[in-house]
Design a protein around this motif. Structure first.
Motif, PDB file in Angstrom:
ATOM      1  N   GLY A   1       0.822  -1.203   0.000  1.00  0.00           N
ATOM      2  CA  GLY A   1       0.000   0.000   0.000  1.00  0.00           C
ATOM      3  C   GLY A   1       0.856   1.253   0.000  1.00  0.00           C
ATOM      4  N   ARG A   2       0.185   2.385  -0.153  1.00  0.00           N
ATOM      5  CA  ARG A   2       0.868   3.679  -0.164  1.00  0.00           C
ATOM      6  C   ARG A   2       0.401   4.503   1.022  1.00  0.00           C
ATOM      7  NH1 ARG A   2      -0.881   6.745  -4.988  1.00  0.00           N
ATOM      8  NH2 ARG A   2      -2.815   5.784  -4.346  1.00  0.00           N
ATOM      9  N   CYS A   3       1.219   5.445   1.392  1.00  0.00           N
ATOM     10  CA  CYS A   3       0.839   6.368   2.461  1.00  0.00           C
ATOM     11  C   CYS A   3      -0.192   7.365   1.930  1.00  0.00           C
ATOM     12  CB  CYS A   3       2.056   7.123   2.977  1.00  0.00           C
ATOM     13  SG  CYS A   3       3.184   6.103   3.933  1.00  0.00           S
ATOM     14  N   PRO A   4      -1.222   7.663   2.724  1.00  0.00           N
ATOM     15  CA  PRO A   4      -2.188   8.672   2.289  1.00  0.00           C
ATOM     16  C   PRO A   4      -1.540  10.050   2.290  1.00  0.00           C
ATOM     17  CG  PRO A   4      -2.653   7.986   4.534  1.00  0.00           C
ATOM     18  CD  PRO A   4      -1.539   7.117   4.031  1.00  0.00           C
ATOM     19  N   PRO A   5      -2.043  10.958   1.451  1.00  0.00           N
ATOM     20  CA  PRO A   5      -1.458  12.307   1.433  1.00  0.00           C
ATOM     21  C   PRO A   5      -1.711  13.033   2.758  1.00  0.00           C
ATOM     22  CG  PRO A   5      -3.410  12.211   0.045  1.00  0.00           C
ATOM     23  CD  PRO A   5      -3.149  10.812   0.514  1.00  0.00           C
ATOM     24  N   ALA A   6      -0.759  13.855   3.147  1.00  0.00           N
ATOM     25  CA  ALA A   6      -0.892  14.653   4.369  1.00  0.00           C
ATOM     26  C   ALA A   6      -1.287  16.072   3.970  1.00  0.00           C
ATOM     27  CB  ALA A   6       0.419  14.663   5.137  1.00  0.00           C
ATOM     28  N   TYR A   7      -2.371  16.550   4.518  1.00  0.00           N
ATOM     29  CA  TYR A   7      -2.843  17.897   4.225  1.00  0.00           C
ATOM     30  C   TYR A   7      -2.568  18.800   5.415  1.00  0.00           C
ATOM     31  CZ  TYR A   7      -5.272  15.479   0.499  1.00  0.00           C
ATOM     32  OH  TYR A   7      -5.556  14.714  -0.598  1.00  0.00           O
ATOM     33  N   GLY A   8      -2.230  20.034   5.160  1.00  0.00           N
ATOM     34  CA  GLY A   8      -1.964  20.988   6.233  1.00  0.00           C
ATOM     35  C   GLY A   8      -0.494  20.983   6.594  1.00  0.00           C
ATOM     36  N   GLN A   9      -0.131  21.863   7.507  1.00  0.00           N
ATOM     37  CA  GLN A   9       1.255  21.986   7.926  1.00  0.00           C
ATOM     38  C   GLN A   9       1.309  22.136   9.440  1.00  0.00           C
ATOM     39  OE1 GLN A   9       3.342  25.207   6.086  1.00  0.00           O
ATOM     40  NE2 GLN A   9       5.288  24.638   6.983  1.00  0.00           N
ATOM     41  N   CYS A  10       2.190  21.397  10.056  1.00  0.00           N
ATOM     42  CA  CYS A  10       2.358  21.418  11.505  1.00  0.00           C
ATOM     43  C   CYS A  10       3.014  22.725  11.943  1.00  0.00           C
ATOM     44  CB  CYS A  10       3.216  20.237  11.925  1.00  0.00           C
ATOM     45  SG  CYS A  10       3.336  20.031  13.699  1.00  0.00           S
ATOM     46  N   MET A  11       2.531  23.294  13.019  1.00  0.00           N
ATOM     47  CA  MET A  11       3.088  24.536  13.541  1.00  0.00           C
ATOM     48  C   MET A  11       4.147  24.282  14.621  1.00  0.00           C
ATOM     49  SD  MET A  11       1.551  26.590  11.641  1.00  0.00           S
ATOM     50  CE  MET A  11       1.965  28.178  12.307  1.00  0.00           C
ATOM     51  N   MET A  12       4.410  23.013  14.945  1.00  0.00           N
ATOM     52  CA  MET A  12       5.357  22.644  15.993  1.00  0.00           C
ATOM     53  C   MET A  12       6.749  22.446  15.388  1.00  0.00           C
ATOM     54  SD  MET A  12       5.318  19.188  18.347  1.00  0.00           S
ATOM     55  CE  MET A  12       3.622  19.382  18.775  1.00  0.00           C
ATOM     56  N   LEU A  13       7.779  22.948  16.050  1.00  0.00           N
ATOM     57  CA  LEU A  13       9.147  22.673  15.625  1.00  0.00           C
ATOM     58  C   LEU A  13       9.488  21.236  15.989  1.00  0.00           C
ATOM     59  CD1 LEU A  13      11.107  25.828  16.818  1.00  0.00           C
ATOM     60  CD2 LEU A  13      10.603  25.181  14.467  1.00  0.00           C
ATOM     61  N   ASN A  14      10.077  20.505  15.073  1.00  0.00           N
ATOM     62  CA  ASN A  14      10.483  19.120  15.305  1.00  0.00           C
ATOM     63  C   ASN A  14       9.372  18.289  15.943  1.00  0.00           C
ATOM     64  OD1 ASN A  14      13.092  19.700  14.378  1.00  0.00           O
ATOM     65  ND2 ASN A  14      13.678  20.434  16.378  1.00  0.00           N
ATOM     66  N   PRO A  15       8.247  18.087  15.240  1.00  0.00           N
ATOM     67  CA  PRO A  15       7.167  17.305  15.839  1.00  0.00           C
ATOM     68  C   PRO A  15       7.627  15.883  16.137  1.00  0.00           C
ATOM     69  CG  PRO A  15       6.780  17.606  13.497  1.00  0.00           C
ATOM     70  CD  PRO A  15       7.974  18.452  13.857  1.00  0.00           C
ATOM     71  N   PRO A  16       7.118  15.272  17.190  1.00  0.00           N
ATOM     72  CA  PRO A  16       7.541  13.911  17.535  1.00  0.00           C
ATOM     73  C   PRO A  16       6.994  12.904  16.525  1.00  0.00           C
ATOM     74  CG  PRO A  16       5.787  14.624  18.986  1.00  0.00           C
ATOM     75  CD  PRO A  16       6.157  15.814  18.145  1.00  0.00           C
ATOM     76  N   ASN A  17       7.767  11.885  16.255  1.00  0.00           N
ATOM     77  CA  ASN A  17       7.336  10.801  15.386  1.00  0.00           C
ATOM     78  C   ASN A  17       6.852   9.636  16.236  1.00  0.00           C
ATOM     79  OD1 ASN A  17       8.003  12.075  12.919  1.00  0.00           O
ATOM     80  ND2 ASN A  17      10.139  11.500  13.171  1.00  0.00           N
ATOM     81  N   TYR A  18       5.732   9.056  15.853  1.00  0.00           N
ATOM     82  CA  TYR A  18       5.205   7.878  16.540  1.00  0.00           C
ATOM     83  C   TYR A  18       5.936   6.628  16.056  1.00  0.00           C
ATOM     84  CZ  TYR A  18       1.237  10.843  17.792  1.00  0.00           C
ATOM     85  OH  TYR A  18       0.442  11.850  18.284  1.00  0.00           O
ATOM     86  N   CYS A  19       6.513   6.692  14.853  1.00  0.00           N
ATOM     87  CA  CYS A  19       7.216   5.559  14.273  1.00  0.00           C
ATOM     88  C   CYS A  19       8.286   6.082  13.325  1.00  0.00           C
ATOM     89  CB  CYS A  19       6.240   4.651  13.515  1.00  0.00           C
ATOM     90  SG  CYS A  19       5.392   5.495  12.156  1.00  0.00           S
ATOM     91  N   GLU A  20       9.165   5.199  12.891  1.00  0.00           N
ATOM     92  CA  GLU A  20      10.183   5.543  11.912  1.00  0.00           C
ATOM     93  C   GLU A  20      10.082   4.655  10.676  1.00  0.00           C
ATOM     94  OE1 GLU A  20      12.347   8.053  11.779  1.00  0.00           O
ATOM     95  OE2 GLU A  20      11.577   8.828  13.665  1.00  0.00           O
ATOM     96  N   MET A  21       9.548   3.427  10.834  1.00  0.00           N
ATOM     97  CA  MET A  21       9.426   2.501   9.708  1.00  0.00           C
ATOM     98  C   MET A  21       8.216   1.596   9.905  1.00  0.00           C
ATOM     99  SD  MET A  21      12.828   0.304  10.678  1.00  0.00           S
ATOM    100  CE  MET A  21      13.778   1.687  10.133  1.00  0.00           C
ATOM    101  N   ASP A  22       7.775   0.991   8.808  1.00  0.00           N
ATOM    102  CA  ASP A  22       6.566   0.160   8.818  1.00  0.00           C
ATOM    103  C   ASP A  22       6.605  -0.932   9.885  1.00  0.00           C
ATOM    104  OD1 ASP A  22       5.671   1.675   6.714  1.00  0.00           O
ATOM    105  OD2 ASP A  22       5.912   0.120   5.192  1.00  0.00           O
ATOM    106  N   GLY A  23       7.774  -1.506  10.114  1.00  0.00           N
ATOM    107  CA  GLY A  23       7.907  -2.615  11.061  1.00  0.00           C
ATOM    108  C   GLY A  23       7.514  -2.253  12.488  1.00  0.00           C
ATOM    109  N   GLN A  24       7.439  -0.979  12.810  1.00  0.00           N
ATOM    110  CA  GLN A  24       7.055  -0.560  14.152  1.00  0.00           C
ATOM    111  C   GLN A  24       5.537  -0.462  14.307  1.00  0.00           C
ATOM    112  OE1 GLN A  24       9.580   3.031  13.908  1.00  0.00           O
ATOM    113  NE2 GLN A  24      10.333   2.390  15.916  1.00  0.00           N
ATOM    114  N   CYS A  25       4.820  -0.611  13.213  1.00  0.00           N
ATOM    115  CA  CYS A  25       3.364  -0.464  13.240  1.00  0.00           C
ATOM    116  C   CYS A  25       2.683  -1.828  13.342  1.00  0.00           C
ATOM    117  CB  CYS A  25       2.887   0.258  11.982  1.00  0.00           C
ATOM    118  SG  CYS A  25       3.574   1.918  11.816  1.00  0.00           S
ATOM    119  N   GLU A  26       1.588  -1.866  14.084  1.00  0.00           N
ATOM    120  CA  GLU A  26       0.841  -3.105  14.265  1.00  0.00           C
ATOM    121  C   GLU A  26       0.095  -3.488  12.991  1.00  0.00           C
ATOM    122  OE1 GLU A  26      -1.755  -2.319  17.531  1.00  0.00           O
ATOM    123  OE2 GLU A  26      -0.156  -2.432  19.020  1.00  0.00           O
TER     124      GLU A  26
END
Length: 132
Positions: free
Chosen positions: A87-112
């Motif tokens: 599958g493909r990642c869905p498009p991300a709309y909008g822009q985050c106003m936070m500097l260096n937002p935290p990532n919940y994951c780094e690669m697919d293998g970390q996702c359930e």
């Protein structure tokens, strides 16, 4: 005559502010490891965020999403690369106003299950993929 003494003070203040801003917003330097996976649990009361970027956390801790907010947590080692999930990642709309937002994951293998690690509006997170 007093204004001439004020100019060097203002210059030092401006340079100090710019130096802090450069370190805070620097995308080239980072802390090792990734945020631990967010536990799937219901939050009874959301808490005020402890941080907005990794550099607000002491030592090796990273600014990570937790069950009820954003906290400074001990990172986990980046898992070894695994196969990419279909599958493909869905498009991300909008822009985050936070500097260096935290990532919940780094690669697919970390996702359930069949979730993919994709860039969202404010950092990476595990989401349902768009069928290819």
């Amino acid at each position: 005559m007093k204004s001439s003494g004020l100019f060097p003070f203002m210059m030092l203040l401006a340079l100090g502010t710019l130096a802090l801003w450069a370190v805070e917003g620097s995308g080239k330097s980072f802390k090792a490891g990734v945020c631990p996976p967010k536990k799937s649990a219901k939050c009874l009361r959301y808490e005020k965020p402890q941080c907005q970027s990794d550099w607000q956390c002491l030592g090796k801790k990273r600014c990570c999403p937790d069950i009820c907010g954003i906290k400074c947590l001990d990172p986990v080692d980046t898992p070894s690369p695994t196969r990419r999930k279909p599958g493909r990642c869905p498009p991300a709309y909008g822009q985050c106003m936070m500097l260096n937002p935290p990532n919940y994951c780094e690669m697919d293998g970390q996702c359930e299950r069949d979730l993919k690690c994709c860039m969202g509006m404010c950092g990476k997170s595990c989401v349902s993929p768009v069928k290819a």
